[in-house]
Design a protein around this motif. Structure first.
Motif, short mmCIF file in Angstrom:
data_model
loop_
_atom_site.label_atom_id
_atom_site.label_comp_id
_atom_site.label_asym_id
_atom_site.label_seq_id
_atom_site.Cartn_x
_atom_site.Cartn_y
_atom_site.Cartn_z
N ASP A 1 57.03 66.72 -1.10
CA ASP A 1 58.18 66.53 -1.97
C ASP A 1 58.67 65.08 -1.95
O ASP A 1 58.92 64.48 -2.99
CB ASP A 1 59.30 67.46 -1.48
CG ASP A 1 60.25 67.82 -2.57
OD1 ASP A 1 59.77 68.30 -3.61
OD2 ASP A 1 61.47 67.61 -2.38
N SER B 1 79.43 62.49 -1.88
CA SER B 1 78.82 62.89 -3.15
C SER B 1 79.32 64.26 -3.60
O SER B 1 79.43 64.54 -4.77
CB SER B 1 77.29 62.88 -3.03
OG SER B 1 76.86 63.49 -1.85
N ASN C 1 72.82 70.35 -6.72
CA ASN C 1 73.24 69.02 -7.14
C ASN C 1 72.61 67.99 -6.21
O ASN C 1 72.15 68.32 -5.13
CB ASN C 1 74.77 68.95 -7.07
CG ASN C 1 75.29 67.69 -7.69
OD1 ASN C 1 74.70 67.17 -8.64
ND2 ASN C 1 76.39 67.18 -7.17
N SER C 2 72.60 66.75 -6.68
CA SER C 2 72.11 65.58 -5.92
C SER C 2 70.64 65.69 -5.57
O SER C 2 70.16 65.05 -4.65
CB SER C 2 72.95 65.33 -4.67
OG SER C 2 72.42 65.96 -3.55
N ASP C 3 69.92 66.48 -6.32
CA ASP C 3 68.48 66.51 -6.18
C ASP C 3 67.91 65.46 -7.14
O ASP C 3 68.17 65.52 -8.33
CB ASP C 3 67.97 67.91 -6.58
CG ASP C 3 66.46 68.03 -6.44
OD1 ASP C 3 65.78 67.01 -6.57
OD2 ASP C 3 65.99 69.15 -6.21
N SER D 1 63.55 71.11 -2.80
CA SER D 1 64.34 71.50 -3.95
C SER D 1 63.59 72.55 -4.77
O SER D 1 62.38 72.61 -4.77
CB SER D 1 64.62 70.29 -4.81
OG SER D 1 63.41 69.78 -5.29
N ASN E 1 77.53 57.88 2.49
CA ASN E 1 77.98 59.11 1.82
C ASN E 1 79.05 59.82 2.64
O ASN E 1 79.13 61.03 2.67
CB ASN E 1 76.80 60.05 1.55
CG ASN E 1 77.08 61.03 0.43
OD1 ASN E 1 78.12 60.93 -0.23
ND2 ASN E 1 76.20 61.98 0.22
N LEU F 1 65.84 63.73 1.42
CA LEU F 1 65.78 62.93 0.21
C LEU F 1 66.65 63.43 -0.94
O LEU F 1 66.15 63.98 -1.92
CB LEU F 1 64.34 62.78 -0.27
CG LEU F 1 64.07 61.49 -1.03
CD1 LEU F 1 64.27 60.29 -0.12
CD2 LEU F 1 62.68 61.45 -1.59
N SER F 2 67.92 63.22 -0.80
CA SER F 2 68.82 63.51 -1.92
C SER F 2 68.97 62.23 -2.73
O SER F 2 68.42 61.20 -2.39
CB SER F 2 70.18 63.97 -1.41
OG SER F 2 70.89 62.87 -0.91
N THR F 3 69.73 62.32 -3.81
CA THR F 3 69.92 61.12 -4.64
C THR F 3 70.52 59.97 -3.85
O THR F 3 70.22 58.82 -4.10
CB THR F 3 70.86 61.43 -5.82
OG1 THR F 3 71.93 62.23 -5.35
CG2 THR F 3 70.14 62.17 -6.91
N VAL F 4 71.35 60.32 -2.87
CA VAL F 4 71.98 59.26 -2.08
C VAL F 4 70.94 58.54 -1.20
O VAL F 4 70.92 57.33 -1.11
CB VAL F 4 73.12 59.84 -1.23
CG1 VAL F 4 73.66 58.79 -0.28
CG2 VAL F 4 74.21 60.38 -2.11
N HIS G 1 66.82 69.41 6.70
CA HIS G 1 67.24 70.51 5.85
C HIS G 1 67.65 70.06 4.45
O HIS G 1 67.74 70.86 3.55
CB HIS G 1 68.35 71.33 6.51
CG HIS G 1 69.70 70.71 6.37
ND1 HIS G 1 70.14 69.72 7.19
CD2 HIS G 1 70.66 70.91 5.46
CE1 HIS G 1 71.34 69.36 6.81
NE2 HIS G 1 71.69 70.06 5.76
N GLN G 2 67.88 68.77 4.30
CA GLN G 2 68.12 68.28 2.94
C GLN G 2 67.49 66.89 2.81
O GLN G 2 68.17 65.88 2.72
CB GLN G 2 69.61 68.22 2.62
CG GLN G 2 69.89 68.16 1.13
CD GLN G 2 71.22 67.55 0.77
OE1 GLN G 2 71.61 66.54 1.30
NE2 GLN G 2 71.92 68.17 -0.16
N SER H 1 76.50 72.69 3.75
CA SER H 1 75.89 73.10 5.00
C SER H 1 76.71 72.62 6.20
O SER H 1 77.15 71.47 6.23
CB SER H 1 74.48 72.53 5.10
OG SER H 1 74.02 72.62 6.43
N GLU I 1 75.12 71.12 -3.21
CA GLU I 1 73.94 70.27 -3.20
C GLU I 1 72.72 71.11 -2.87
O GLU I 1 72.86 72.23 -2.37
CB GLU I 1 74.12 69.13 -2.19
CG GLU I 1 75.32 68.28 -2.55
CD GLU I 1 75.24 66.87 -2.00
OE1 GLU I 1 74.52 66.65 -1.00
OE2 GLU I 1 75.88 65.98 -2.59
N PHE I 2 71.54 70.57 -3.13
CA PHE I 2 70.35 71.37 -2.88
C PHE I 2 70.21 71.63 -1.37
O PHE I 2 70.69 70.84 -0.55
CB PHE I 2 69.09 70.75 -3.48
CG PHE I 2 68.59 69.52 -2.78
CD1 PHE I 2 69.10 68.27 -3.09
CD2 PHE I 2 67.57 69.60 -1.84
CE1 PHE I 2 68.63 67.14 -2.46
CE2 PHE I 2 67.10 68.47 -1.20
CZ PHE I 2 67.63 67.24 -1.50
N SER I 3 69.60 72.73 -1.04
CA SER I 3 69.42 73.13 0.35
C SER I 3 70.74 73.35 1.08
O SER I 3 70.81 73.17 2.29
CB SER I 3 68.58 72.12 1.14
OG SER I 3 67.34 71.93 0.54
#
Lengths: 334, 650
Positions: free
Chosen positions: B307, A144, A111-113, A51, B235, B265-268, B262-263, A136, A27-29
């Motif tokens: 973002d 996911s 992925n999942s971005d 991203s 998730n 706003l993902s699609t989930v 660190h992540q 991570s 996944e991203f990051s």
């Protein structure tokens, strides 16, 4: 033009075991770019908290130059500032790094971005032989990710490493071990191996590097051919002896040029490292390849190597004659 | 548990807006109590109802987000009790925990209350493998069904084994504790680490069985009647927890969506936001947690915010959403006064925010940690949103109710003084009959209308589903034409959700309009009775339909449709057969997926909205009837000639 390239590719570069390609995804990051930069020992890729809208990047060894393959198949110059993820299938970037002497590394967009459709990384699955899936430590192994990985081809997962990254951000050793245990329990069956590390620690970088090279050594080459990438390899600074594959970058991992042919043939059966050193002229290898193409069992590495060894043994005479004539040709050229 | 000392000031300050609101409510309540002592009979019910609404007012704020976004840690920081909710490097939160602050509805002798699944729920869970198992079965993916079933079977086995005889005694029951103890919480609301459990640890022994936990905490300086809810992360690979969370969202008017810096706003996260934002955007707050783990803090935060806003805008979500940044970890370090032991990276990040500060001074370090944690700002934002949202609605409703009561009271007094006169041939019984007739007429009409709207909603949802299948299959056709059958193809189910949701919100809007219409009808009917039967010219204050929401957000729609499990499901699905077969299977898969969903929207959401609207109509009618009754009484007390005639006529 293209046809000629294909011909070159099939008669030379791919005629021996090509370099295994390891795709880095997640996944991203999740620390993919950070991991790759650490492995390359230089900042080749930008890494970012948000991203990064970069197309897949196929990293190859040497200084052969870089280019982009557009989605319509056209090959254009590589310019990171002008690369549009939606128009680019992937970029081929050459970098002079030790690890790239053994493997190709394929970097993929996260992925999942929500801003990058997953097809951008999924299209690289066909080329990959092995996989490093980054997750991570701070949010390791989510549903996911599981859903995505579970759907990857089984032969790819069989050669996949789950890398729990950013271990340095764990409060302590105990916590890190706890995370690793849980992930091993939940995700272990999808991967050949699960590892945890931090790419800010040199020792972890070193151990990851050797783990990857080890993984690559025993790897079945499942990835499909990509002529555009192979094109890059003959474009290496025209070797002094254009006829010897020894100077060809595709065989470079082997430490190559002056290597002793007998040593390699022996070494390959026992040693799993991808060290292959051949001073073989083109025509000979093509013959060997045609034979292998019809008879070789590519799914079994050991069997394959044995076959190669036998074939080489049987063409020893031709080999020595060829190298004699090569020497003569070189002398002439000089 | 922990001493914030002077820092408590920083904390309560954030809630000052909400505290002021409560002071207003308190004043109204005190006034009401005084009035109730002397209030005439006909107003008593109405006033008591208002009083009841005030004392039961407990705005709920759900804290939701992906696993390991730091929800439990953040909640601990928000209430200044760093160790209350267990948190771990692994995601073990398995239960919705309501933290009731300064609650007035706390059960006697109870600080912690745990409710367990009943036998039926438990059996359904373990037999079908929960929702994921059901979906997998429908889609015909037998491997997944088996996997989920195995997962659940294993859970059942360990739970039942571990609890022994206690297991059956617990089903459907609840347990309460007079004190909150850490050990208790660990046992009930958090799955234990299986590695520890093997060593005989008792963490999480009841967690599989616990459905809900309620903790009651009294904290000076904090608002009264405020409930925070911690939820299991979405998730999670253990998908049974997801359903638990979704239930929580539907019952909360306000949500804090916690993202991990660190992540972000993902699609989930986006899917989650889509669902809850559809309700009313002012009720959603985004908190980007764990900023202490960022590298270049100041720069990264700017980038993340840009973002997030960009993505929200692109996805058609409100860009006005309040986005806050912070770190529950920093706050907890400050609360415990252990800033000196802060993880090196976190400390470095904090220092980068305050280059001029002297961090050798522990007190300064502590103050800065609190400040940078963003908790104060979060309190403030939460308080503001409660006051502007449910608070404002409640206040408007109270004022409307009181205005009506005062108006009725004034009217009764005035009429008593000036003399109401029953018309010839009118009796108390006659008026009562008329009122009953009016009630019957209004309610029958409402029920018919609601039934018609229910039907319409059902039709609309069905149409939406058919339309979705059609577009999807069309898209599939052109995909096959372009790329052949081997390639990947997915179809975003969000358009289906959007259509279902808009059908639902149209229906509830109509319901509200109906409600308003029937209140007016009651008002007209009562006016006629007053005018023709009692000779009273009285224009009541116009009927106000309550501002507070009568319907829940349709979070049923948020449930993971198998269509969402993009990973392999789609692809394998198409691999199972040629195009025609796929089309038929697809159609029936969507139908089997969506039909129970529609039923849930109708049964659990729309029907409840209807029931709520109906009870508002009934309450209003009852108030009006008491008012008329009071005037009849006044008229009866009137020594007028006309009244005598009426009496003799009766």
């Amino acid at each position: 033009m293209n046809q000629t390239l294909n011909l070159v590719a099939s008669t030379s570069a791919s005629a021996i075991r090509r370099k295994p390609r390891i795709m880095v995804a997640g996944e991203f990051s999740a620390g993919k770019s950070f991991l790759i930069n650490a492995l390359l020992e230089k900042e080749v890729l930008p890494s970012n908290v948000t991203s990064t809208a970069m197309p897949p990047i196929w990293l190859v060894g040497g200084a052969g130059g870089s280019f982009s393959v557009r989605r319509d198949g056209e090959i254009v110059d590589f310019d990171i500032t002008k690369t549009d993820i939606n128009e680019t299938a992937f970029c081929v970037v050459s970098a002079d790094s030790e690890i790239l002497r053994y493997i190709d590394i394929i970097d993929t967009p996260g992925n999942s971005d929500p801003n990058i459709p997953s097809e951008h990384w999924e299209r690289m699955v066909q080329y990959a032989d092995g996989l490093v899936w980054c997750t991570s430590a701070m949010q390791a192994w989510k549903q996911s990710e599981k859903a995505t990985v579970a759907d990857l081809p089984e032969d790819l997962r069989a050669q996949a490493l789950l890398m729990i990254t950013q271990a340095d951000r764990m409060p302590d050793e105990r916590a890190a071990a706890k995370v690793q245990r849980r992930v091993e329990r939940d995700a272990g069956k999808y991967f050949a191996d699960v590892a945890m590390g931090s790419m800010v620690r040199d020792s972890d970088v070193r151990s990851t590097t050797s783990r990857l090279i080890e993984l690559a050594a025993g790897m079945a080459l499942r990835g499909s051919e990509e002529p555009a990438v192979e094109r890059l390899r003959p474009m290496q600074p025209k070797a002094k002896s254009a006829t010897t594959l020894a100077s060809h970058p595709a065989v470079e991992p082997c430490g190559v040029a002056k290597a002793d042919a007998t040593e390699t043939t022996q070494g390959r059966e026992t040693d799993a490292s991808p060290e292959i050193s051949l001073g073989l002229p083109n025509g000979t290898l093509a013959a060997v390849w045609r034979n292998l193409e019809n008879n070789a069992d590519l799914s079994d590495n050991q069997a394959f190597l044995e076959q190669v060894a036998a074939l080489l043994e049987s063409t020893k005479d031709i080999l020595s004659k060829q190298s004699d004539s090569n020497a003569a040709a070189e002398a002439k050229a000089d | 548990m922990s001493g914030l000392g002077d820092l408590n000031m920083v904390y309560s300050e954030g809630f000052s807006e909400l505290n002021r609101f409560w002071e207003q409510l308190d004043a109204i309540e005190a006034n009401l109590e005084a009035q109730l002592k002397t209030a005439p009979e006909h107003l008593r019910v109405q006033l008591e109802r208002v009083s009841e609404r005030i004392s039961s007012f407990e705005p709920t704020v759900s804290v939701i987000g992906q696993i390991k976004a730091g929800k439990s840690t953040l909640l601990n920081a928000m209430i200044g009790e760093s160790n209350l909710l267990p948190s771990d490097v692994n995601p073990w939160t398995s239960v919705i925990t309501g933290i009731h602050l300064n609650s007035r509805i706390r059960p006697d002798n109870t600080r912690a209350l745990f409710r367990f699944f009943d036998a039926e729920e438990w059996d359904r869970l373990v037999e079908t493998g929960g929702r994921l198992g059901e979906m997998a079965a429908r889609a015909g993916f037998d491997n997944e069904v088996e996997e989920v079933k195995d997962q659940v079977k294993q859970m059942r086995q360990t739970t039942e084994e571990r609890l022994g005889d206690e297991f059956h005694q617990l089903l459907g029951q609840s347990r309460s504790f007079a004190e909150i103890e850490k050990e208790t919480l660990d046992r009930y609301i958090c799955y234990g680490d299986p590695d520890d459990l093997e060593d005989g640890a008792t963490e999480g022994v009841y967690a599989d069985l616990t459905k809900l936990a309620d903790l009651y905490i009294d904290l000076p300086g904090y608002p009264r009647g405020l409930c925070f809810r911690d939820t299991p992360g979405v998730n999670d690979t253990f998908m049974m927890r997801e359903q638990i969370t979704l239930n929580a969202i539907s019952e909360s008017r306000m949500c804090i969506v916690v993202l991990s810096a660190h992540q972000a706003l993902s699609t989930v996260d986006l899917a989650l936001l889509r669902i809850i934002c559809s309700v009313e955007s002012r009720e959603v707050l985004i908190f980007v947690n764990r900023v202490d783990e960022l590298g270049d803090l100041a720069e990264d935060i700017k980038k993340i915010e840009r973002d997030i806003r960009h993505t929200l805008g692109r996805m058609g979500l409100s860009e006005r959403l309040n986005i806050l940044f912070g770190s529950g970890y920093w706050a907890n370090c400050a609360i415990d006064d252990r800033c000196a032991d802060m993880i090196a990276n976190s400390l470095a990040a904090l220092k980068s925010l305050y280059p001029a500060a002297d961090f050798t001074d522990p007190e300064e370090l502590r103050v800065k940690a609190i400040e940078a944690s963003g908790i104060g700002a979060l309190h403030k934002a939460v308080a503001q949103q409660i006051v502007d949202g449910p608070g404002k609605a409640l206040m408007a409703d109270i004022k409307a109710s009181l205005a009506q009561a005062t108006d009725a009271q004034d009217a009764v007094v005035a009429i008593a003084a000036s003399g109401a006169v029953m018309s010839r041939g009118v009796s108390r019984t006659g008026i009562k009959l008329k009122l009953d007739g009016l009630k019957l007429e209004v309610l029958t009409s409402f029920d018919n209308r609601a039934a018609a709207e229910r039907l319409q909603l059902h039709e609309k949802m069905h149409k939406a589903m058919t339309q979705f299948v059609d577009t999807a299959i069309e898209a599939l056709q052109s995909h096959i034409d372009a790329f052949g059958e081997a390639d990947n193809w997915t179809h975003e189910p969000s358009s289906l959700r959007m259509m279902l949701r808009s059908a639902y919100s149209n229906a509830t809007t109509k319901l509200r309009r109906d409600g308003e219409k029937y209140l007016d009808e009651i008002g007209d009917g009562v006016h006629d009775i007053l005018f023709y039967d009692l000779n009273v010219h009285h224009d009541s204050v116009s009927a106000e339909f309550p501002n507070q929401s009568q319907h829940k957000a349709p979070t049923a729609l948020a449930k993971t449709l198998s269509l969402d499990l993009q990973g392999g499901w789609w692809r394998r699905f198409w691999r199972l057969g040629g195009k025609t077969r796929a089309e038929t299977r697809y159609r029936s898969l969507i139908e089997t997926e969506v039909t129970p969903l529609m039923e849930e929207v109708l049964n659990d959401f729309f029907d409840e909205a209807v029931a709520n609207t109906r009870s508002i109509i009934v309450d209003y009618f009852d108030d009006q009837a008491s008012f008329v009754g009071a005037i009849v009484e006044a008229a009866e007390r009137m020594p007028s000639a006309d009244k005598k005639t009426t009496r003799s006529a009766a």
